[in-house]
Design a protein around this motif. Structure first.
Motif, PDB file in Angstrom:
ATOM      1  N   ALA A 124      60.785  52.814  38.272  1.00 13.09           N
ATOM      2  CA  ALA A 124      61.004  51.874  37.168  1.00 13.09           C
ATOM      3  C   ALA A 124      61.806  50.672  37.645  1.00 13.09           C
ATOM      4  O   ALA A 124      61.554  49.539  37.226  1.00 13.09           O
ATOM      5  CB  ALA A 124      61.712  52.573  36.010  1.00 13.09           C
ATOM      6  N   GLN A 125      62.754  50.889  38.559  1.00 11.75           N
ATOM      7  CA  GLN A 125      63.561  49.786  39.089  1.00 11.75           C
ATOM      8  C   GLN A 125      62.687  48.779  39.834  1.00 11.75           C
ATOM      9  O   GLN A 125      62.879  47.571  39.705  1.00 11.75           O
ATOM     10  CB  GLN A 125      64.662  50.303  40.028  1.00 11.75           C
ATOM     11  N   ALA A 126      61.738  49.265  40.612  1.00 15.24           N
ATOM     12  CA  ALA A 126      60.843  48.351  41.335  1.00 15.24           C
ATOM     13  C   ALA A 126      59.981  47.575  40.352  1.00 15.24           C
ATOM     14  O   ALA A 126      59.813  46.358  40.484  1.00 15.24           O
ATOM     15  CB  ALA A 126      59.968  49.121  42.325  1.00 15.24           C
ATOM     16  N   LEU A 127      59.437  48.265  39.367  1.00 19.10           N
ATOM     17  CA  LEU A 127      58.583  47.604  38.379  1.00 19.10           C
ATOM     18  C   LEU A 127      59.332  46.503  37.643  1.00 19.10           C
ATOM     19  O   LEU A 127      58.802  45.408  37.435  1.00 19.10           O
ATOM     20  CB  LEU A 127      58.026  48.622  37.386  1.00 19.10           C
ATOM     21  N   LEU A 128      60.563  46.781  37.242  1.00 18.15           N
ATOM     22  CA  LEU A 128      61.350  45.802  36.491  1.00 18.15           C
ATOM     23  C   LEU A 128      61.862  44.658  37.361  1.00 18.15           C
ATOM     24  O   LEU A 128      62.188  43.592  36.849  1.00 18.15           O
ATOM     25  CB  LEU A 128      62.515  46.495  35.788  1.00 18.15           C
ATOM     26  N   SER A 129      61.928  44.860  38.654  1.00 16.29           N
ATOM     27  CA  SER A 129      62.426  43.829  39.577  1.00 16.29           C
ATOM     28  C   SER A 129      61.334  42.913  40.093  1.00 16.29           C
ATOM     29  O   SER A 129      61.619  41.860  40.641  1.00 16.29           O
ATOM     30  CB  SER A 129      63.122  44.501  40.767  1.00 16.29           C
ATOM     31  N   ALA A 130      60.098  43.318  39.938  1.00  9.24           N
ATOM     32  CA  ALA A 130      58.968  42.567  40.487  1.00  9.24           C
ATOM     33  C   ALA A 130      58.523  41.452  39.552  1.00  9.24           C
ATOM     34  O   ALA A 130      58.738  41.506  38.342  1.00  9.24           O
ATOM     35  CB  ALA A 130      57.799  43.515  40.743  1.00  9.24           C
ATOM     36  N   ASP A 131      57.869  40.450  40.127  1.00 14.56           N
ATOM     37  CA  ASP A 131      57.219  39.400  39.344  1.00 14.56           C
ATOM     38  C   ASP A 131      55.854  39.861  38.868  1.00 14.56           C
ATOM     39  O   ASP A 131      55.329  39.358  37.875  1.00 14.56           O
ATOM     40  CB  ASP A 131      57.015  38.136  40.209  1.00 14.56           C
ATOM     41  N   LEU A 132      55.286  40.808  39.598  1.00 11.84           N
ATOM     42  CA  LEU A 132      53.911  41.225  39.378  1.00 11.84           C
ATOM     43  C   LEU A 132      53.773  42.685  39.791  1.00 11.84           C
ATOM     44  O   LEU A 132      54.398  43.114  40.758  1.00 11.84           O
ATOM     45  CB  LEU A 132      53.019  40.341  40.244  1.00 11.84           C
ATOM     46  N   VAL A 133      52.935  43.433  39.078  1.00 11.91           N
ATOM     47  CA  VAL A 133      52.682  44.834  39.405  1.00 11.91           C
ATOM     48  C   VAL A 133      51.183  45.003  39.630  1.00 11.91           C
ATOM     49  O   VAL A 133      50.374  44.502  38.845  1.00 11.91           O
ATOM     50  CB  VAL A 133      53.147  45.767  38.261  1.00 11.91           C
ATOM     51  N   VAL A 134      50.825  45.707  40.728  1.00 11.79           N
ATOM     52  CA  VAL A 134      49.421  45.952  41.043  1.00 11.79           C
ATOM     53  C   VAL A 134      49.191  47.449  41.252  1.00 11.79           C
ATOM     54  O   VAL A 134      50.135  48.206  41.457  1.00 11.79           O
ATOM     55  CB  VAL A 134      48.964  45.164  42.294  1.00 11.79           C
ATOM     56  N   ASN A 135      47.933  47.825  41.216  1.00 10.50           N
ATOM     57  CA  ASN A 135      47.585  49.239  41.382  1.00 10.50           C
ATOM     58  C   ASN A 135      47.843  49.758  42.785  1.00 10.50           C
ATOM     59  O   ASN A 135      48.314  50.874  42.957  1.00 10.50           O
ATOM     60  CB  ASN A 135      46.105  49.467  41.045  1.00 10.50           C
ATOM     61  N   ASP A 136      47.498  48.967  43.795  1.00  7.94           N
ATOM     62  CA  ASP A 136      47.628  49.446  45.171  1.00  7.94           C
ATOM     63  C   ASP A 136      47.808  48.271  46.121  1.00  7.94           C
ATOM     64  O   ASP A 136      47.724  47.109  45.726  1.00  7.94           O
ATOM     65  CB  ASP A 136      46.440  50.314  45.582  1.00  7.94           C
ATOM     66  N   ILE A 137      48.043  48.579  47.392  1.00  3.33           N
ATOM     67  CA  ILE A 137      48.316  47.546  48.383  1.00  3.33           C
ATOM     68  C   ILE A 137      47.112  46.635  48.594  1.00  3.33           C
ATOM     69  O   ILE A 137      47.277  45.444  48.866  1.00  3.33           O
ATOM     70  CB  ILE A 137      48.813  48.171  49.718  1.00  3.33           C
ATOM     71  N   GLU A 138      45.916  47.174  48.436  1.00  4.67           N
ATOM     72  CA  GLU A 138      44.713  46.338  48.557  1.00  4.67           C
ATOM     73  C   GLU A 138      44.739  45.209  47.527  1.00  4.67           C
ATOM     74  O   GLU A 138      44.369  44.066  47.833  1.00  4.67           O
ATOM     75  CB  GLU A 138      43.446  47.182  48.392  1.00  4.67           C
ATOM     76  N   ASP A 139      45.157  45.523  46.311  1.00  5.39           N
ATOM     77  CA  ASP A 139      45.258  44.492  45.271  1.00  5.39           C
ATOM     78  C   ASP A 139      46.313  43.453  45.639  1.00  5.39           C
ATOM     79  O   ASP A 139      46.113  42.253  45.434  1.00  5.39           O
ATOM     80  CB  ASP A 139      45.606  45.115  43.922  1.00  5.39           C
ATOM     81  N   ALA A 140      47.436  43.902  46.179  1.00  4.36           N
ATOM     82  CA  ALA A 140      48.503  42.968  46.568  1.00  4.36           C
ATOM     83  C   ALA A 140      48.017  42.029  47.667  1.00  4.36           C
ATOM     84  O   ALA A 140      48.226  40.807  47.589  1.00  4.36           O
ATOM     85  CB  ALA A 140      49.732  43.745  47.033  1.00  4.36           C
TER      86      ALA A 140
END
Length: 156
Positions: A124-140
């Motif tokens: 949850a900390q990573a999700l709240l700290s990010a500008d954007l959330v993706v499903n997997d590294i391929e999406d990033a």
């Protein structure tokens, strides 16, 4: 360098890619085969760094021959150490990608922080700290290779 203009956010010029390893690029210490190819594709545009606790002790072997630098965390304060690692660069030129609780400052300090959910999940900390959330590294990686996707997501 990766450059793009996002309406409402302005110009973004990214030169440094800072990545978490386990849960982001790898599962159980083994890097996904598709990740190696994408890292090679991104290397002409971005200086690539992996910063990790190296839980499985495999990061150096798994990254052998790839165009990147590996930093294994040394302190007991992994959140701060990862955040400070981003600050050693010009943060406005950094894109950071991670999934763990210890990635939160790294994601916050970067110009672009991307949280990856992946097979390990994301804190949850990573999700709240990010500008954007993706499903997997391929999406990033897709966002970095096809920057119009960033425009579509961030446009105000």
């Amino acid at each position: 360098m990766i450059q793009t203009y996002i309406p409402g956010r302005g110009n973004i010029n990214l030169e440094i890619l800072v990545l978490d390893y386990n849960g982001t690029l790898a599962l159980d210490g083994r890097m996904f085969d598709s990740v190696k190819e994408k890292l090679k594709r991104l290397s002409p545009y971005l200086e690539i760094h992996i910063i990790t606790s190296d839980t499985f002790g495999s990061v150096v072997q798994q990254c052998e021959g790839l165009p990147l630098q590996v930093k294994v965390l040394e302190s007991a304060e992994h959140i701060k150490e990862k955040g400070d690692y981003v600050l050693k660069f010009r943060p406005r030129e950094v894109v950071a990608i991670g999934n763990g609780a210890n990635d939160q400052l790294m994601l916050q300090h970067a110009q672009l922080g991307i949280a990856v959910i992946g097979g390990e999940g994301a804190s949850a900390q990573a999700l709240l700290s990010a500008d954007l959330v993706v499903n997997d590294i391929e999406d990033a990686f897709g966002l970095l290779l096809e920057t119009k996707r960033l425009k579509a997501t961030f446009r105000l």
